[in-house]
Design a protein around this motif. Sequence first.
Motif, PDB file in Angstrom:
ATOM      1  N   HIS A   1      38.704  41.446  19.835  1.00  0.00           N
ATOM      2  CA  HIS A   1      38.001  40.601  20.301  1.00  0.00           C
ATOM      3  C   HIS A   1      36.628  41.165  21.464  1.00  0.00           C
ATOM      4  O   HIS A   1      35.465  40.702  21.142  1.00  0.00           O
ATOM      5  CB  HIS A   1      38.613  39.572  21.258  1.00  0.00           C
ATOM      6  N   THR A   2      37.102  42.032  22.116  1.00  0.00           N
ATOM      7  CA  THR A   2      35.945  42.949  22.651  1.00  0.00           C
ATOM      8  C   THR A   2      34.912  43.629  21.922  1.00  0.00           C
ATOM      9  O   THR A   2      33.752  43.571  22.287  1.00  0.00           O
ATOM     10  CB  THR A   2      36.592  43.868  23.563  1.00  0.00           C
ATOM     11  N   ALA A   3      35.491  44.133  20.696  1.00  0.00           N
ATOM     12  CA  ALA A   3      34.240  44.781  19.933  1.00  0.00           C
ATOM     13  C   ALA A   3      33.448  43.651  19.394  1.00  0.00           C
ATOM     14  O   ALA A   3      32.291  44.084  19.576  1.00  0.00           O
ATOM     15  CB  ALA A   3      35.046  45.747  19.007  1.00  0.00           C
ATOM     16  N   ALA A   4      34.144  42.729  18.811  1.00  0.00           N
ATOM     17  CA  ALA A   4      33.159  41.677  18.088  1.00  0.00           C
ATOM     18  C   ALA A   4      32.278  40.897  19.297  1.00  0.00           C
ATOM     19  O   ALA A   4      31.003  40.720  18.967  1.00  0.00           O
ATOM     20  CB  ALA A   4      33.935  40.722  17.631  1.00  0.00           C
ATOM     21  N   GLU A   5      32.850  40.822  20.525  1.00  0.00           N
ATOM     22  CA  GLU A   5      31.849  40.090  21.381  1.00  0.00           C
ATOM     23  C   GLU A   5      30.873  41.120  21.758  1.00  0.00           C
ATOM     24  O   GLU A   5      29.617  40.835  22.131  1.00  0.00           O
ATOM     25  CB  GLU A   5      32.775  39.781  22.699  1.00  0.00           C
ATOM     26  N   GLY A   6      31.020  42.367  22.107  1.00  0.00           N
ATOM     27  CA  GLY A   6      30.165  43.434  22.537  1.00  0.00           C
ATOM     28  C   GLY A   6      29.061  43.632  21.510  1.00  0.00           C
ATOM     29  O   GLY A   6      27.723  43.620  21.915  1.00  0.00           O
ATOM     30  N   LEU A   7      29.438  43.447  20.150  1.00  0.00           N
ATOM     31  CA  LEU A   7      28.150  43.564  19.193  1.00  0.00           C
ATOM     32  C   LEU A   7      27.525  42.135  19.055  1.00  0.00           C
ATOM     33  O   LEU A   7      26.073  42.388  19.005  1.00  0.00           O
ATOM     34  CB  LEU A   7      28.986  44.052  17.731  1.00  0.00           C
ATOM     35  N   TRP A   8      28.081  41.056  19.291  1.00  0.00           N
ATOM     36  CA  TRP A   8      27.478  39.787  19.250  1.00  0.00           C
ATOM     37  C   TRP A   8      26.448  39.700  20.509  1.00  0.00           C
ATOM     38  O   TRP A   8      25.441  39.325  20.362  1.00  0.00           O
ATOM     39  CB  TRP A   8      28.453  38.700  19.356  1.00  0.00           C
ATOM     40  N   ARG A   9      26.945  39.983  21.521  1.00  0.00           N
ATOM     41  CA  ARG A   9      25.930  39.987  22.849  1.00  0.00           C
ATOM     42  C   ARG A   9      24.778  40.959  22.757  1.00  0.00           C
ATOM     43  O   ARG A   9      23.745  40.728  23.100  1.00  0.00           O
ATOM     44  CB  ARG A   9      26.580  40.198  24.094  1.00  0.00           C
ATOM     45  N   ALA A  10      24.998  42.275  22.239  1.00  0.00           N
ATOM     46  CA  ALA A  10      24.087  43.270  22.055  1.00  0.00           C
ATOM     47  C   ALA A  10      22.959  43.290  20.944  1.00  0.00           C
ATOM     48  O   ALA A  10      21.822  43.095  21.346  1.00  0.00           O
ATOM     49  CB  ALA A  10      24.762  44.701  22.007  1.00  0.00           C
ATOM     50  N   PHE A  11      23.500  42.438  19.852  1.00  0.00           N
ATOM     51  CA  PHE A  11      22.551  42.315  18.889  1.00  0.00           C
ATOM     52  C   PHE A  11      22.024  41.108  18.219  1.00  0.00           C
ATOM     53  O   PHE A  11      21.337  40.827  17.491  1.00  0.00           O
ATOM     54  CB  PHE A  11      23.103  43.051  17.380  1.00  0.00           C
ATOM     55  N   TRP A  12      23.010  40.023  18.709  1.00  0.00           N
ATOM     56  CA  TRP A  12      22.571  38.609  18.191  1.00  0.00           C
ATOM     57  C   TRP A  12      22.183  37.686  19.248  1.00  0.00           C
ATOM     58  O   TRP A  12      20.926  37.447  19.598  1.00  0.00           O
ATOM     59  CB  TRP A  12      23.683  38.133  17.571  1.00  0.00           C
ATOM     60  N   HIS A  13      22.930  36.989  20.277  1.00  0.00           N
ATOM     61  CA  HIS A  13      22.783  36.146  21.101  1.00  0.00           C
ATOM     62  C   HIS A  13      23.629  36.579  22.419  1.00  0.00           C
ATOM     63  O   HIS A  13      24.723  36.730  22.574  1.00  0.00           O
ATOM     64  CB  HIS A  13      23.097  34.770  20.582  1.00  0.00           C
ATOM     65  N   LYS A  14      22.710  36.784  23.543  1.00  0.00           N
ATOM     66  CA  LYS A  14      23.313  37.251  24.771  1.00  0.00           C
ATOM     67  C   LYS A  14      24.110  35.870  25.582  1.00  0.00           C
ATOM     68  O   LYS A  14      24.893  36.163  26.305  1.00  0.00           O
ATOM     69  CB  LYS A  14      22.377  37.517  25.727  1.00  0.00           C
ATOM     70  N   ASN A  15      23.683  34.837  25.027  1.00  0.00           N
ATOM     71  CA  ASN A  15      24.300  33.457  25.775  1.00  0.00           C
ATOM     72  C   ASN A  15      24.882  32.753  25.041  1.00  0.00           C
ATOM     73  O   ASN A  15      25.576  31.814  25.423  1.00  0.00           O
ATOM     74  CB  ASN A  15      22.868  32.672  26.619  1.00  0.00           C
ATOM     75  N   LYS A  16      24.636  32.626  23.655  1.00  0.00           N
ATOM     76  CA  LYS A  16      25.559  31.659  22.663  1.00  0.00           C
ATOM     77  C   LYS A  16      26.895  32.225  22.632  1.00  0.00           C
ATOM     78  O   LYS A  16      27.189  33.379  22.634  1.00  0.00           O
ATOM     79  CB  LYS A  16      24.675  31.471  21.412  1.00  0.00           C
ATOM     80  N   PRO A  17      27.911  31.226  22.381  1.00  0.00           N
ATOM     81  CA  PRO A  17      29.043  31.547  22.211  1.00  0.00           C
ATOM     82  C   PRO A  17      29.533  32.257  20.877  1.00  0.00           C
ATOM     83  O   PRO A  17      28.896  32.081  20.087  1.00  0.00           O
ATOM     84  CB  PRO A  17      30.034  30.125  22.338  1.00  0.00           C
ATOM     85  N   LEU A  18      30.427  33.043  21.028  1.00  0.00           N
ATOM     86  CA  LEU A  18      30.955  34.106  19.748  1.00  0.00           C
ATOM     87  C   LEU A  18      31.178  33.044  18.974  1.00  0.00           C
ATOM     88  O   LEU A  18      32.345  32.479  19.011  1.00  0.00           O
ATOM     89  CB  LEU A  18      31.801  35.013  20.366  1.00  0.00           C
ATOM     90  N   PRO A  19      30.794  33.199  17.659  1.00  0.00           N
ATOM     91  CA  PRO A  19      31.404  32.234  16.538  1.00  0.00           C
ATOM     92  C   PRO A  19      32.362  32.885  15.917  1.00  0.00           C
ATOM     93  O   PRO A  19      32.768  32.613  14.609  1.00  0.00           O
ATOM     94  CB  PRO A  19      30.184  32.447  15.411  1.00  0.00           C
ATOM     95  N   TYR A  20      33.342  33.887  16.588  1.00  0.00           N
ATOM     96  CA  TYR A  20      34.386  34.401  15.833  1.00  0.00           C
ATOM     97  C   TYR A  20      35.511  34.188  16.782  1.00  0.00           C
ATOM     98  O   TYR A  20      35.527  34.118  17.860  1.00  0.00           O
ATOM     99  CB  TYR A  20      34.126  35.763  15.533  1.00  0.00           C
ATOM    100  N   PHE A  21      36.871  34.285  15.923  1.00  0.00           N
ATOM    101  CA  PHE A  21      38.042  34.343  16.970  1.00  0.00           C
ATOM    102  C   PHE A  21      38.922  35.253  16.181  1.00  0.00           C
ATOM    103  O   PHE A  21      38.821  35.738  15.025  1.00  0.00           O
ATOM    104  CB  PHE A  21      38.685  33.010  17.071  1.00  0.00           C
ATOM    105  N   VAL A  22      39.977  35.625  16.871  1.00  0.00           N
ATOM    106  CA  VAL A  22      41.087  36.658  16.289  1.00  0.00           C
ATOM    107  C   VAL A  22      42.438  35.940  15.890  1.00  0.00           C
ATOM    108  O   VAL A  22      42.779  35.037  16.961  1.00  0.00           O
ATOM    109  CB  VAL A  22      41.209  37.721  17.454  1.00  0.00           C
ATOM    110  N   GLY A  23      42.587  35.964  14.737  1.00  0.00           N
ATOM    111  CA  GLY A  23      43.920  35.343  14.351  1.00  0.00           C
ATOM    112  C   GLY A  23      44.758  36.673  13.778  1.00  0.00           C
ATOM    113  O   GLY A  23      44.460  37.751  13.136  1.00  0.00           O
ATOM    114  N   CYS A  24      46.277  36.669  13.816  1.00  0.00           N
ATOM    115  CA  CYS A  24      47.318  37.418  13.347  1.00  0.00           C
ATOM    116  C   CYS A  24      48.061  37.088  12.236  1.00  0.00           C
ATOM    117  O   CYS A  24      48.892  35.964  12.487  1.00  0.00           O
ATOM    118  CB  CYS A  24      48.021  38.041  14.551  1.00  0.00           C
TER     119      CYS A  24
END
Length: 239
Positions: free
Chosen positions: A66-89
């Motif tokens: 989750h941390t890796a995905a959120e970091g990439l999302w904030r850095a390269f796509w949208h700083k303010n929009k919610p992360l469009p992904y979630f983690v499932g096992c």
Amino acid sequence: MVENLCGKTSNEEQHFSSPFSIDELRTLDFALEGVLFQQLLRMPSPPYSSDNLKEDEFLALEDFLHTAAEGLWRAFWHKNKPLPYFVGCPRYPGSRFYTVEKAISRGRLGGLCGAALMSKNKGNLHARWDDVVKFVLFKRNLLKGKESGFSSSVVCEALFYAIHILFSRSLSKYNTVTTDYVFVSVIDSKFGGVVKLGGDLGKLEVDLNNPYQSMAEWITSHAEVSISPWTEYGTSLEM
């Protein structure tokens, strides 16, 4: 199956091409210039064994992905929009997905095999395998007795998950993820690498009496398998 896909040296070392081209790595390196982004993420490693070791490992894996995905999302796509992904096992290919806490509460933690980064699909309340963007296969003591790379059994397991994800995408009516390749990271708390499988599923002829042989023949004749060298202390995650 894996033995037929790769050449071997005299010491039985496997040889696969890298899943990342030099141009792709250069493009990523250029994109990271001047970007405020935590480029090194390490999978937390429990300092000692305990009865709750698997619980600690999967909570760490869930948070890591989750941390890796959120970091990439904030850095390269949208700083303010919610992360469009979630983690499932999941527990196995085709199983339903759980959060680690839910798996613990239902007594199913022991069966978890890894974690998936999944697209949030507003049209369906249930997580599906065709929503999987990235899959991480978790193996304890990944390189024990195998200093030069992943064992054939680990590669086969990663390919099994990869082809299941590709099948699910090809049969989906939602088409949330449309690529004809999939990356599977294989990690433990200290080492990691990436297996990539891609190919034209239209050339897959399934024999219902022996579907696994059909898959093996498709991978051998119509697909491309590439594997990165394993990395110590850090883990590769390709989005």
